[in-house]
Design an enzyme around this catalytic site. Structure first.
Site, PDB file in Angstrom:
ATOM      1  N   SER A   1       0.897  -0.893   0.088  1.00  0.00           N
ATOM      2  CA  SER A   1      -0.225  -0.210   0.394  1.00  0.00           C
ATOM      3  C   SER A   1       0.779   1.291   0.147  1.00  0.00           C
ATOM      4  O   SER A   1       2.157   1.094   0.673  1.00  0.00           O
ATOM      5  CB  SER A   1      -1.465  -0.266   1.444  1.00  0.00           C
ATOM      6  OG  SER A   1      -1.565   1.290   1.317  1.00  0.00           O
TER       7      SER A   1
ATOM      8  N   LYS B   1      -4.502  -6.914   3.356  1.00  0.00           N
ATOM      9  CA  LYS B   1      -4.601  -6.196   1.866  1.00  0.00           C
ATOM     10  C   LYS B   1      -6.465  -5.565   2.091  1.00  0.00           C
ATOM     11  O   LYS B   1      -6.560  -4.059   1.967  1.00  0.00           O
ATOM     12  CB  LYS B   1      -3.574  -5.300   1.676  1.00  0.00           C
ATOM     13  CG  LYS B   1      -3.894  -4.801   0.289  1.00  0.00           C
ATOM     14  CD  LYS B   1      -3.500  -3.205   0.264  1.00  0.00           C
ATOM     15  CE  LYS B   1      -3.088  -2.797  -0.344  1.00  0.00           C
ATOM     16  NZ  LYS B   1      -4.358  -2.672  -1.093  1.00  0.00           N
TER      17      LYS B   1
ATOM     18  N   HIS C   1      -7.669  -3.533   4.948  1.00  0.00           N
ATOM     19  CA  HIS C   1      -7.096  -2.340   4.295  1.00  0.00           C
ATOM     20  C   HIS C   1      -7.693  -1.123   4.104  1.00  0.00           C
ATOM     21  O   HIS C   1      -8.442   0.255   3.906  1.00  0.00           O
ATOM     22  CB  HIS C   1      -5.418  -2.224   4.243  1.00  0.00           C
ATOM     23  CG  HIS C   1      -4.774  -0.879   3.864  1.00  0.00           C
ATOM     24  ND1 HIS C   1      -5.003  -0.202   2.377  1.00  0.00           N
ATOM     25  CD2 HIS C   1      -4.246   0.066   4.178  1.00  0.00           C
ATOM     26  CE1 HIS C   1      -4.109   0.238   2.431  1.00  0.00           C
ATOM     27  NE2 HIS C   1      -4.062   0.631   3.766  1.00  0.00           N
ATOM     28  N   ASN C   2      -7.948  -1.920   2.302  1.00  0.00           N
ATOM     29  CA  ASN C   2      -8.811  -1.005   1.522  1.00  0.00           C
ATOM     30  C   ASN C   2      -9.703  -0.886   1.658  1.00  0.00           C
ATOM     31  O   ASN C   2     -10.764   0.115   1.736  1.00  0.00           O
ATOM     32  CB  ASN C   2      -8.718  -1.913   0.527  1.00  0.00           C
ATOM     33  CG  ASN C   2      -6.831  -1.418  -0.526  1.00  0.00           C
ATOM     34  OD1 ASN C   2      -6.097  -1.790   0.395  1.00  0.00           O
ATOM     35  ND2 ASN C   2      -7.542  -1.695  -2.349  1.00  0.00           N
TER      36      ASN C   2
ATOM     37  N   GLU D   1      -9.918   1.990   3.771  1.00  0.00           N
ATOM     38  CA  GLU D   1      -9.520   3.334   3.255  1.00  0.00           C
ATOM     39  C   GLU D   1     -10.948   3.763   2.628  1.00  0.00           C
ATOM     40  O   GLU D   1     -11.069   4.878   2.462  1.00  0.00           O
ATOM     41  CB  GLU D   1      -8.730   3.172   2.224  1.00  0.00           C
ATOM     42  CG  GLU D   1      -8.369   3.352   1.024  1.00  0.00           C
ATOM     43  CD  GLU D   1      -7.787   2.842  -0.279  1.00  0.00           C
ATOM     44  OE1 GLU D   1      -6.689   2.228   0.212  1.00  0.00           O
ATOM     45  OE2 GLU D   1      -7.737   3.210  -1.499  1.00  0.00           O
TER      46      GLU D   1
HETATM   47  C1  6PG Z   1      -3.185   1.031  -1.436  1.00  0.00           C
HETATM   48  C2  6PG Z   1      -4.117   1.956  -2.547  1.00  0.00           C
HETATM   49  C3  6PG Z   1      -4.125   0.967  -3.540  1.00  0.00           C
HETATM   50  C4  6PG Z   1      -5.371   1.377  -4.517  1.00  0.00           C
HETATM   51  C5  6PG Z   1      -7.056   0.854  -4.051  1.00  0.00           C
HETATM   52  C6  6PG Z   1      -8.495   1.377  -4.068  1.00  0.00           C
HETATM   53  O1  6PG Z   1      -3.270   1.279  -0.805  1.00  0.00           O
HETATM   54  O2  6PG Z   1      -1.939   2.101  -2.113  1.00  0.00           O
HETATM   55  O3  6PG Z   1      -5.729   1.424  -1.707  1.00  0.00           O
HETATM   56  O4  6PG Z   1      -4.354  -0.005  -3.518  1.00  0.00           O
HETATM   57  O5  6PG Z   1      -5.939   2.503  -4.539  1.00  0.00           O
HETATM   58  O6  6PG Z   1      -6.918  -0.029  -5.918  1.00  0.00           O
HETATM   59  O7  6PG Z   1      -8.783   1.470  -5.563  1.00  0.00           O
HETATM   60  P1  6PG Z   1      -9.918   1.715  -5.521  1.00  0.00           P
HETATM   61  O8  6PG Z   1     -10.520   3.061  -5.234  1.00  0.00           O
HETATM   62  O9  6PG Z   1      -9.883   1.832  -7.219  1.00  0.00           O
HETATM   63  O10 6PG Z   1     -10.786   0.472  -5.616  1.00  0.00           O
END
Ligand code: 6PG
Length: 486
Positions: A138, A192, A195-196, A199
């Site tokens: 990430s 991960k 994590h997303n 995010e």
């Molecule tokens: C990271 C991000 C990266 C990317 C994701 C999210 O941790 O560096 O999460 O992996 O930005 O793929 O992408 P989307 O918003 O397009 O789903």
């Protein structure tokens, strides 16, 4: 100096990167910049490799035109990081490497793979004696180049070789590299994915805070940028708050308007948020804040439906804020409390996934490696590390002393913000669902009792009682007596 290799050359590279789009190129450059690394690079179309070589002669890359040259350039145990698009592209490269690698060599998938795929790939590849390590990386383009947060899965044996290399390129916080061996097979990609998911929630909550501030105060994006910059000096300090201030300050060169106003309000996604929610649903974990963030993107991306609903009535008046300073503080607190809920739900999913898949995931270590490099890096991750250090078996992060106090301090603001938003017709799915989750968790008694009774009524699904052990069914279509089940 860069060099190209042929099969006749002696192996010189201790690590290789396959796939030289921006993430792969930046990761290769990061690797090459660290003492002791010689990096082999390979891309399906050689033109991209040549461009990278020409632009970065200082990296001393060993360029391979073919996959055979690439493999021949690697010292043993051969270690290659695949940075290609998740899915079929990854499978194709894995097949090429598996054919050419030997037992003990290591194939690393650094893309955003679905952890179920990683589990299956690890199983298949490890049968050949080759290690397969699915690794979450990430930090976006800049992180890949300067120091990402890295979440490797795979075997402990593979990590012995791979660990020092990953530690050399990861972000470092307080002397600790942001990488740890998460667990076996798909554990790295699983973490991960979560994590997303966090995010997504974090971004949605920040966006809701912006929307509230703009709608209720009339402040301009540039003025709201100042609010976010100020927030970034306190408990909300984080990468996402920091970049939000930068984005809001940006002016569109073509129109002179705030940049945020010229961007189409339809958010895309590549799937990891959906995976988080699907995974959590399967595990029975209520990740309502994360799910609402995924749904909010989906709703935004439905122009026809939005157009059809555009004329539906809303409240007669908007939010009339009388004390702007107090309102901004309410929104800040509501954001912080909702963010705590999102992280708490994410960690709940990690705990449930670890149980389901037999991974020994150290929650405190995950929080530690998320402090730097990654997109959700935030000052308060230190508090999460501390909470798990104090109690490794913590059942709900939101109930840990620090977070319980933080939420208790925020809850009145949180309620004012959610109630006011509903009155004013400002959509706050993240704030609202997080508050409902909090109230649901802390409730002494939930209406789930009625749901359970309904289930028994129409489907004889049985119920338990508050005053006696055992399982019961009421004869709803008969004389309504209660029958204890065996
Ligand atoms: C990271 C991000 C990266 C990317 C994701 C999210 O941790 O560096 O999460 O992996 O930005 O793929 O992408 P989307 O918003 O397009 O789903």
């Amino acid at each position: 100096m860069s060099q190209s290799t042929s099969q006749a050359d002696a192996p010189v590279a201790n690590i290789g990167v396959v796939g030289l789009a921006v993430m792969g190129s930046n990761l290769a450059r990061n690797l090459a910049s660290r003492e002791g690394n010689t990096v082999a690079v390979y891309n399906r179309s050689y033109g991209r490799t040549e461009t990278l070589m020409a632009e970065h002669p200082e990296a001393g890359f060993v360029a391979a035109e073919t996959i055979d040259e690439f493999v021949a350039s690697l010292t043993t145990p051969r270690t290659a990081i695949i940075m290609v698009q998740a899915g079929a592209g990854t499978d194709a490269v894995i097949a090429q490497l598996t054919e050419r690698f030997e037992p003990g060599d290591i194939i690393v998938d650094g893309g955003n793979a679905n952890f179920h795929d990683t589990i299956a790939r690890e199983k298949a590849v490890s049968e050949t004696g080759i290690h397969f390590v699915g690794t979450g990386i990430s930090g976006g383009e800049e992180g890949a180049l300067l120091g990402p947060s890295i979440m490797p899965g795979g075997s402990a044996e593979a990590y012995e070789t791979l660990g020092p290399i990953l530690e050399s390129i990861a972000a470092v916080v307080d002397g600790t590299p942001c990488v740890t061996h998460i667990g076996t097979d798909g554990a790295g990609h699983f973490v991960k994915t979560i994590h997303n998911g966090i995010e997504y929630a974090d971004m949605q909550l920040i966006a809701e805070a912006f929307d509230l501030l703009r709608n209720a105060t009339g402040l301009s994006p540039a003025e709201i940028a100042d609010v976010f910059a100020e927030w970034n000096t306190g408990e909300l300090e984080s990468y996402l708050i920091e970049i939000t201030a930068e984005v809001l300050r940006q002016v569109d060169a073509k129109t002179g308007r705030p940049f945020v106003d010229v961007v189409l309000d339809q958010a895309g996604s590549k799937g990891t948020g959906v995976w988080t929610v699907q995974t959590a649903l399967g595990l029975g974990v209520p990740v309502s804040g994360i799910a609402e963030a995924v749904f909010a993107r989906a709703l935004s991306s439905k122009p026809a439906q939005r157009q059809a609903a555009a004329g539906l009535p809303g409240p007669a008046t908007g939010w009339e804020v009388t004390d702007q300073t107090a309102f901004i503080e309410d929104v800040r607190r509501a954001l912080y409390a909702s963010k705590i809920v999102a992280y708490s739900q994410g960690f709940d999913t990690i705990i449930a996934g670890a149980n389901e898949y037999g991974w020994d995931i150290k929650k405190g270590d995950v929080a530690t490696i998320w402090r730097g490099g990654c997109i959700i890096r935030a000052a308060f991750l230190n508090r999460i590390t501390e909470a798990y250090a104090e109690n490794p078996d913590l059942v709900a992060l939101v109930a840990a002393p620090y977070f319980a106090d933080a939420v208790a301090g925020a809850q009145e603001s949180w309620r004012r913000v959610v109630a006011g938003a509903a009155q004013a017709g400002i959509p706050t799915p993240g704030f609202s669902s997080s508050l409902a989750y909090y109230d649901g968790l802390r409730a002494e008694r939930l209406p789930a009792a009625l749901v359970q009774a309904q289930r028994d009524f129409f489907g004889a699904h049985t119920y338990k009682r508050v005053d006696r052990d055992g399982t019961f069914h009421t004869l709803w279509s008969g004389d309504r007596t209660e029958v204890e089940q065996d």
